[in-house]
Design a protein around this motif. Structure first.
Motif, short mmCIF file in Angstrom:
data_model
loop_
_atom_site.label_atom_id
_atom_site.label_comp_id
_atom_site.label_asym_id
_atom_site.label_seq_id
_atom_site.Cartn_x
_atom_site.Cartn_y
_atom_site.Cartn_z
N ARG A 51 0.83 -1.20 0.00
CA ARG A 51 0.00 0.00 0.00
C ARG A 51 0.87 1.25 0.00
NH1 ARG A 51 -3.98 -0.77 4.72
NH2 ARG A 51 -3.83 1.48 4.64
N SER A 52 1.96 1.23 0.75
CA SER A 52 2.83 2.41 0.77
C SER A 52 3.54 2.56 -0.58
CB SER A 52 3.84 2.33 1.92
OG SER A 52 4.70 1.23 1.73
N ARG A 53 3.89 1.45 -1.21
CA ARG A 53 4.52 1.50 -2.54
C ARG A 53 3.55 2.09 -3.55
NH1 ARG A 53 8.38 2.00 -6.09
NH2 ARG A 53 8.31 0.57 -7.82
N LEU A 54 2.29 1.66 -3.49
CA LEU A 54 1.28 2.19 -4.40
C LEU A 54 1.09 3.69 -4.17
CD1 LEU A 54 -0.85 1.70 -6.56
CD2 LEU A 54 -2.45 1.09 -4.74
N ARG A 55 1.09 4.10 -2.92
CA ARG A 55 0.93 5.53 -2.60
C ARG A 55 2.10 6.34 -3.17
NH1 ARG A 55 -2.63 7.15 1.23
NH2 ARG A 55 -3.70 5.61 0.01
N LEU A 56 3.33 5.80 -3.05
CA LEU A 56 4.49 6.49 -3.61
C LEU A 56 4.40 6.57 -5.12
CD1 LEU A 56 7.38 5.03 -1.43
CD2 LEU A 56 6.46 7.36 -1.38
N GLN A 57 3.91 5.51 -5.76
CA GLN A 57 3.74 5.55 -7.22
C GLN A 57 2.70 6.59 -7.61
OE1 GLN A 57 2.83 1.37 -7.84
NE2 GLN A 57 4.82 1.05 -8.83
N GLU A 58 1.61 6.69 -6.86
CA GLU A 58 0.59 7.70 -7.14
C GLU A 58 1.17 9.10 -7.04
OE1 GLU A 58 -2.29 6.78 -4.19
OE2 GLU A 58 -3.25 5.21 -5.37
N ILE A 59 1.95 9.34 -6.00
CA ILE A 59 2.56 10.66 -5.81
C ILE A 59 3.56 10.94 -6.92
CG2 ILE A 59 4.09 11.99 -4.29
CD1 ILE A 59 2.68 10.52 -1.93
N ALA A 60 4.34 9.94 -7.30
CA ALA A 60 5.32 10.13 -8.38
C ALA A 60 4.64 10.43 -9.71
CB ALA A 60 6.21 8.88 -8.50
N ILE A 61 3.55 9.74 -10.02
CA ILE A 61 2.83 9.99 -11.27
C ILE A 61 2.24 11.39 -11.27
CG2 ILE A 61 0.82 9.30 -12.66
CD1 ILE A 61 3.19 7.40 -12.97
N ALA A 62 1.67 11.81 -10.15
CA ALA A 62 1.14 13.18 -10.05
C ALA A 62 2.26 14.20 -10.22
CB ALA A 62 0.43 13.37 -8.72
N GLY A 63 3.41 13.94 -9.60
CA GLY A 63 4.55 14.85 -9.75
C GLY A 63 5.06 14.90 -11.18
N LEU A 64 5.13 13.75 -11.83
CA LEU A 64 5.57 13.72 -13.23
C LEU A 64 4.59 14.45 -14.14
CD1 LEU A 64 6.95 10.07 -13.46
CD2 LEU A 64 8.26 12.18 -13.79
N THR A 65 3.30 14.36 -13.83
CA THR A 65 2.30 15.10 -14.62
C THR A 65 2.50 16.60 -14.45
OG1 THR A 65 0.74 13.27 -14.35
CG2 THR A 65 -0.17 15.41 -15.02
N LEU A 66 2.78 17.03 -13.25
CA LEU A 66 3.04 18.45 -13.00
C LEU A 66 4.32 18.89 -13.74
CD1 LEU A 66 2.32 21.07 -11.54
CD2 LEU A 66 3.66 20.26 -9.61
N ILE A 67 5.35 18.08 -13.66
CA ILE A 67 6.59 18.39 -14.39
C ILE A 67 6.32 18.48 -15.89
CG2 ILE A 67 8.83 17.41 -15.06
CD1 ILE A 67 9.02 16.34 -12.14
N LEU A 96 4.71 21.78 -16.72
CA LEU A 96 5.62 22.91 -16.57
C LEU A 96 6.71 22.93 -17.65
CD1 LEU A 96 6.07 22.90 -12.68
CD2 LEU A 96 4.72 24.51 -14.07
N MET A 97 7.13 21.76 -18.11
CA MET A 97 8.25 21.68 -19.05
C MET A 97 7.81 21.62 -20.52
SD MET A 97 10.60 22.03 -16.95
CE MET A 97 11.94 21.95 -18.09
N LEU A 98 6.54 21.47 -20.78
CA LEU A 98 6.06 21.29 -22.14
C LEU A 98 6.45 22.46 -23.05
CD1 LEU A 98 4.49 19.28 -23.84
CD2 LEU A 98 2.39 20.48 -23.23
N GLU A 99 6.22 23.66 -22.61
CA GLU A 99 6.52 24.83 -23.44
C GLU A 99 8.02 25.07 -23.61
OE1 GLU A 99 5.36 27.61 -26.05
OE2 GLU A 99 3.94 26.42 -24.89
N PRO A 100 8.82 25.12 -22.53
CA PRO A 100 10.25 25.42 -22.74
C PRO A 100 11.04 24.28 -23.38
CG PRO A 100 9.82 25.09 -20.39
CD PRO A 100 8.49 25.08 -21.10
N VAL A 101 10.71 23.03 -23.07
CA VAL A 101 11.49 21.90 -23.59
C VAL A 101 10.91 21.38 -24.90
CG1 VAL A 101 12.32 19.57 -23.07
CG2 VAL A 101 12.25 21.30 -21.27
N GLY A 102 9.61 21.49 -25.07
CA GLY A 102 8.97 21.03 -26.30
C GLY A 102 8.20 19.73 -26.08
N PHE A 103 7.21 19.51 -26.93
CA PHE A 103 6.33 18.36 -26.80
C PHE A 103 7.07 17.04 -26.93
CE2 PHE A 103 3.82 15.04 -28.82
CZ PHE A 103 2.78 14.91 -27.92
#
Length: 178
Positions: free
Chosen positions: A90-106, A109-116
């Motif tokens: 359960r803790s591993r799944l929670r960490l994966q959820e947080i990581a996926i949310a963080g990667l979505t935010l990244i 934020l990076m789409l415009e400066p780095v490119g699609f």
């Protein structure tokens, strides 16, 4: 003993979901129209995908709201189920959820400066790795394939101009006659 549903929490999440739908339509009506990306010119397709995603989210939200009004809330985890599940997965799944949310935010934020193309390739690859895709070469290959497929659909077929970033890279779909 079963937990009682947190009705307020469910309604707050549903309200946030409808808020996102409203924001999408507000952006289409203002920013995208001001950029002439939703006004019938060559970029009119830029508003098509967000519009249909927002309509789908709104429709699903109405279904969930109807179920909630009838008193059918998603079932909570009972105490017996919580005891049966070891804490590590359960803790591993929670960490994966947080990581996926963080990667979505990244990604956002990076789409415009780095490119699609580069951003999508890196973030999808990282998501595969977070979700334990093995062997790594398959995650890299799948990330490249998904990036090129999305690029082909939006740039090649729908003629949507995607952010090119500092590299200025875009596949030459015009050579395919598209």
């Amino acid at each position: 003993m079963d937990r009682k549903p947190n009705a307020l929490g469910h309604w707050l999440v549903l309200g946030a979901m409808f808020g996102i739908v409203a924001l999408v339509f507000q952006q289409i009506a203002t920013s995208l129209t001001d950029q002439r990306a939703a006004s019938g010119d060559a970029l009119s397709n830029a508003a098509l995908f967000p519009r249909w995603v927002a309509i789908t989210i709104a429709g699903l939200g109405l279904i969930v709201a109807g179920q909630m009004l009838m008193g059918r809330y998603p079932k909570g985890e009972s105490a017996a189920e919580a005891e049966d599940c070891p804490p590590e997965p359960r803790s591993r799944l929670r960490l994966q959820e947080i990581a996926i949310a963080g990667l979505t935010l990244i990604y956002l934020l990076m789409l415009e400066p780095v490119g699609f193309h580069l951003t999508t390739f890196l973030v999808i690859g990282a998501m595969f790795l977070v979700l334990d895709a093995r062997p790594v070469w398959r995650a890299v290959a799948a990330s490249a394939a998904l990036t090129l497929a999305a690029s082909f659909v939006f740039e090649g077929l729908l003629k949507v101009i995607l952010p090119v970033g500092f590299l200025g890279f875009t596949p030459p779909y015009h050579l395919l006659g598209l």
